[in-house]
Design a protein around this motif. Structure first.
Motif, PDB file in Angstrom:
ATOM      1  N   ALA A  70     -38.762  44.980   0.589  1.00 53.49           N
ATOM      2  CA  ALA A  70     -38.873  43.611   1.090  1.00 53.49           C
ATOM      3  C   ALA A  70     -40.173  42.967   0.620  1.00 53.49           C
ATOM      4  N   ALA A  71     -41.263  43.721   0.678  1.00 49.66           N
ATOM      5  CA  ALA A  71     -42.557  43.187   0.238  1.00 49.66           C
ATOM      6  C   ALA A  71     -42.532  42.857  -1.248  1.00 49.66           C
ATOM      7  N   GLN A  72     -41.895  43.734  -2.044  1.00 53.62           N
ATOM      8  CA  GLN A  72     -41.802  43.482  -3.473  1.00 53.62           C
ATOM      9  C   GLN A  72     -40.931  42.256  -3.759  1.00 53.62           C
ATOM     10  N   ALA A  73     -39.857  42.096  -2.992  1.00 56.64           N
ATOM     11  CA  ALA A  73     -38.984  40.934  -3.173  1.00 56.64           C
ATOM     12  C   ALA A  73     -39.737  39.642  -2.867  1.00 56.64           C
ATOM     13  N   ALA A  74     -40.559  39.670  -1.817  1.00 49.33           N
ATOM     14  CA  ALA A  74     -41.358  38.494  -1.482  1.00 49.33           C
ATOM     15  C   ALA A  74     -42.338  38.171  -2.599  1.00 49.33           C
ATOM     16  N   GLN A  75     -42.998  39.205  -3.110  1.00 49.77           N
ATOM     17  CA  GLN A  75     -43.965  39.024  -4.196  1.00 49.77           C
ATOM     18  C   GLN A  75     -43.283  38.426  -5.428  1.00 49.77           C
ATOM     19  N   THR A  76     -42.120  38.941  -5.758  1.00 49.35           N
ATOM     20  CA  THR A  76     -41.380  38.451  -6.923  1.00 49.35           C
ATOM     21  C   THR A  76     -41.009  36.978  -6.763  1.00 49.35           C
ATOM     22  N   ALA A  77     -40.730  36.579  -5.527  1.00 50.97           N
ATOM     23  CA  ALA A  77     -40.363  35.190  -5.257  1.00 50.97           C
ATOM     24  C   ALA A  77     -41.575  34.261  -5.183  1.00 50.97           C
ATOM     25  N   GLY A  78     -42.776  34.829  -5.309  1.00 51.03           N
ATOM     26  CA  GLY A  78     -43.988  34.010  -5.279  1.00 51.03           C
ATOM     27  C   GLY A  78     -44.617  33.856  -3.917  1.00 51.03           C
ATOM     28  N   TYR A  79     -44.239  34.721  -2.975  1.00 50.17           N
ATOM     29  CA  TYR A  79     -44.772  34.679  -1.617  1.00 50.17           C
ATOM     30  C   TYR A  79     -45.648  35.907  -1.389  1.00 50.17           C
ATOM     31  N   ALA A  80     -46.884  35.688  -0.997  1.00 47.90           N
ATOM     32  CA  ALA A  80     -47.801  36.806  -0.757  1.00 47.90           C
ATOM     33  C   ALA A  80     -47.316  37.612   0.442  1.00 47.90           C
ATOM     34  N   PRO A  81     -47.012  38.909   0.270  1.00 49.96           N
ATOM     35  CA  PRO A  81     -46.561  39.718   1.402  1.00 49.96           C
ATOM     36  C   PRO A  81     -47.752  40.215   2.215  1.00 49.96           C
ATOM     37  N   LEU A  82     -47.809  39.795   3.473  1.00 47.66           N
ATOM     38  CA  LEU A  82     -48.897  40.177   4.369  1.00 47.66           C
ATOM     39  C   LEU A  82     -48.328  40.691   5.674  1.00 47.66           C
ATOM     40  N   VAL A  83     -49.124  41.437   6.405  1.00 50.67           N
ATOM     41  CA  VAL A  83     -48.736  41.920   7.729  1.00 50.67           C
ATOM     42  C   VAL A  83     -49.663  41.270   8.747  1.00 50.67           C
ATOM     43  N   ARG A  84     -49.102  40.478   9.647  1.00 48.74           N
ATOM     44  CA  ARG A  84     -49.928  39.797  10.643  1.00 48.74           C
ATOM     45  C   ARG A  84     -50.191  40.720  11.835  1.00 48.74           C
ATOM     46  N   LYS A  85     -51.287  40.466  12.508  1.00 51.30           N
ATOM     47  CA  LYS A  85     -51.668  41.293  13.655  1.00 51.30           C
ATOM     48  C   LYS A  85     -50.947  40.865  14.927  1.00 51.30           C
ATOM     49  N   ALA A  86     -50.424  39.641  14.938  1.00 53.14           N
ATOM     50  CA  ALA A  86     -49.633  39.195  16.082  1.00 53.14           C
ATOM     51  C   ALA A  86     -48.229  39.788  15.984  1.00 53.14           C
ATOM     52  N   GLY A  87     -47.421  39.555  17.012  1.00 55.41           N
ATOM     53  CA  GLY A  87     -46.094  40.164  17.048  1.00 55.41           C
ATOM     54  C   GLY A  87     -45.073  39.399  16.236  1.00 55.41           C
ATOM     55  N   GLY A  88     -43.797  39.746  16.459  1.00 58.27           N
ATOM     56  CA  GLY A  88     -42.714  39.044  15.793  1.00 58.27           C
ATOM     57  C   GLY A  88     -42.202  39.774  14.565  1.00 58.27           C
ATOM     58  N   ARG A  89     -41.171  39.184  13.971  1.00 59.59           N
ATOM     59  CA  ARG A  89     -40.577  39.704  12.743  1.00 59.59           C
ATOM     60  C   ARG A  89     -40.999  38.825  11.555  1.00 59.59           C
ATOM     61  N   ALA A  90     -40.475  39.161  10.399  1.00 58.45           N
ATOM     62  CA  ALA A  90     -40.874  38.481   9.163  1.00 58.45           C
ATOM     63  C   ALA A  90     -40.609  36.975   9.239  1.00 58.45           C
ATOM     64  N   ALA A  91     -41.587  36.206   8.765  1.00 59.93           N
ATOM     65  CA  ALA A  91     -41.472  34.754   8.688  1.00 59.93           C
ATOM     66  C   ALA A  91     -42.075  34.300   7.357  1.00 59.93           C
ATOM     67  N   ALA A  92     -41.521  33.242   6.803  1.00 57.51           N
ATOM     68  CA  ALA A  92     -42.005  32.724   5.518  1.00 57.51           C
ATOM     69  C   ALA A  92     -42.552  31.324   5.704  1.00 57.51           C
ATOM     70  N   TYR A  93     -43.601  31.010   4.936  1.00 58.44           N
ATOM     71  CA  TYR A  93     -44.122  29.648   4.973  1.00 58.44           C
ATOM     72  C   TYR A  93     -44.739  29.254   3.646  1.00 58.44           C
ATOM     73  N   HIS A  94     -44.828  27.929   3.462  1.00 57.20           N
ATOM     74  CA  HIS A  94     -45.368  27.363   2.227  1.00 57.20           C
ATOM     75  C   HIS A  94     -45.993  26.013   2.566  1.00 57.20           C
ATOM     76  N   ARG A  95     -46.278  25.201   1.554  1.00 60.28           N
ATOM     77  CA  ARG A  95     -47.011  23.965   1.784  1.00 60.28           C
ATOM     78  C   ARG A  95     -46.207  22.920   2.558  1.00 60.28           C
ATOM     79  N   GLY A  96     -44.912  23.119   2.671  1.00 60.21           N
ATOM     80  CA  GLY A  96     -44.095  22.213   3.471  1.00 60.21           C
ATOM     81  C   GLY A  96     -44.064  22.589   4.940  1.00 60.21           C
ATOM     82  N   THR A  97     -44.838  23.588   5.309  1.00 52.79           N
ATOM     83  CA  THR A  97     -44.929  23.995   6.708  1.00 52.79           C
ATOM     84  C   THR A  97     -46.335  23.688   7.224  1.00 52.79           C
ATOM     85  N   LEU A  98     -46.478  23.761   8.524  1.00 47.99           N
ATOM     86  CA  LEU A  98     -47.769  23.553   9.180  1.00 47.99           C
ATOM     87  C   LEU A  98     -48.019  24.734  10.102  1.00 47.99           C
TER      88      LEU A  98
END
Length: 245
Positions: A70-98
């Motif tokens: 999954a991390a490699q797929a995100a990287q390939t799509a141009g999204y930096a794969p990171l692990v947040r310290k807060a809870g929840g599942r995977a979420a994606a964001y870009h410049r069209g988000t706030l």
């Protein structure tokens, strides 16, 4: 007292930051501010920024067999794969988000953790409704990063079988003496997010319906991030004094 903090009625400062070009540093910045609030070196605040493309995984995601794929797929799509310290599942964001990090001092921060999800969901849904988005609180079938207090929107044309789209992803980080409530508002350009989340959730082998990935401008044409910032500040001002930091 405020809706979100029974211990305080102090003004809430807010600040806008530019994305640094380093998504990991931008993510860590919220935790740094949380520590400063905990230490008393700054008061309660709202931090606003528009992120660079990022795929933020939750702590539970990294334990899944498909995480590396999954991390490699995100990287390939141009999204930096990171692990947040807060809870929840995977979420994606870009410049069209706030992204909005709401950080408060609180002597018993763990108390009221679930209530904060409800309070902020109601608050943020009202901000969307100010822009004529038909926003509601509650889970929707097949959503990414599912939660009981998801904020979703429904288009005026309800001809689609599954018409609701998730508009906000939220997560919390609680430490002794302070809390961070972090929210990603999806305002513009949902198609790339839908694509990368579909790929990532398939790799993680977590069921997710990509049709639930949407943005405010899918529901009301022409809405911009700037429009939503103004609406959100207006809603906050209904409950507290805001101070431009």
């Amino acid at each position: 007292m405020t809706l979100w903090n029974p211990e305080s009625s102090a003004p809430l400062s807010y600040q806008f930051e530019d994305a640094s070009g380093d998504p990991e540093a931008d993510l860590e910045r919220g935790v740094q501010l949380l520590r400063e609030v905990q230490a008393g070196s700054r008061g309660a605040l709202l931090r606003f920024y528009r992120p660079d493309p990022t795929l933020a995984f939750g702590q539970r995601d990294i334990r899944l067999p498909g995480f590396e794929r999954a991390a490699q797929a995100a990287q390939t799509a141009g999204y930096a794969p990171l692990v947040r310290k807060a809870g929840g599942r995977a979420a994606a964001y870009h410049r069209g988000t706030l992204i909005v990090d709401h950080i408060e001092p609180h002597s018993e921060a763990i108390i009221g953790q679930q209530q904060r999800f409800k309070v902020f969901a109601d608050l943020y849904a009202r901000a969307f409704r100010k822009l004529n988005v038909d926003a509601h609180v509650g889970p929707i079938d097949g959503e990414y990063c599912p939660g009981d207090y998801s904020v979703h929107g429904i288009p005026t044309d309800r001809s689609r079988a599954n018409s609701a789209v998730k508009l906000i992803g939220t997560a919390q980080r609680v430490i002794s003496g302070a809390w961070l409530f972090s929210s990603v508002f999806v305002i513009e350009d949902s198609a790339p997010l839908r694509s990368v989340l579909d790929t990532v959730y398939r790799a993680l082998e977590i069921p997710m319906d990509p049709s639930t990935v949407g943005a405010a401008d899918d529901l009301v044409a022409g809405i911009t991030v700037e429009d939503f910032v103004l609406a959100l500040l207006e809603v906050y001002r209904e409950h507290t004094e805001l101070i431009d930091a």
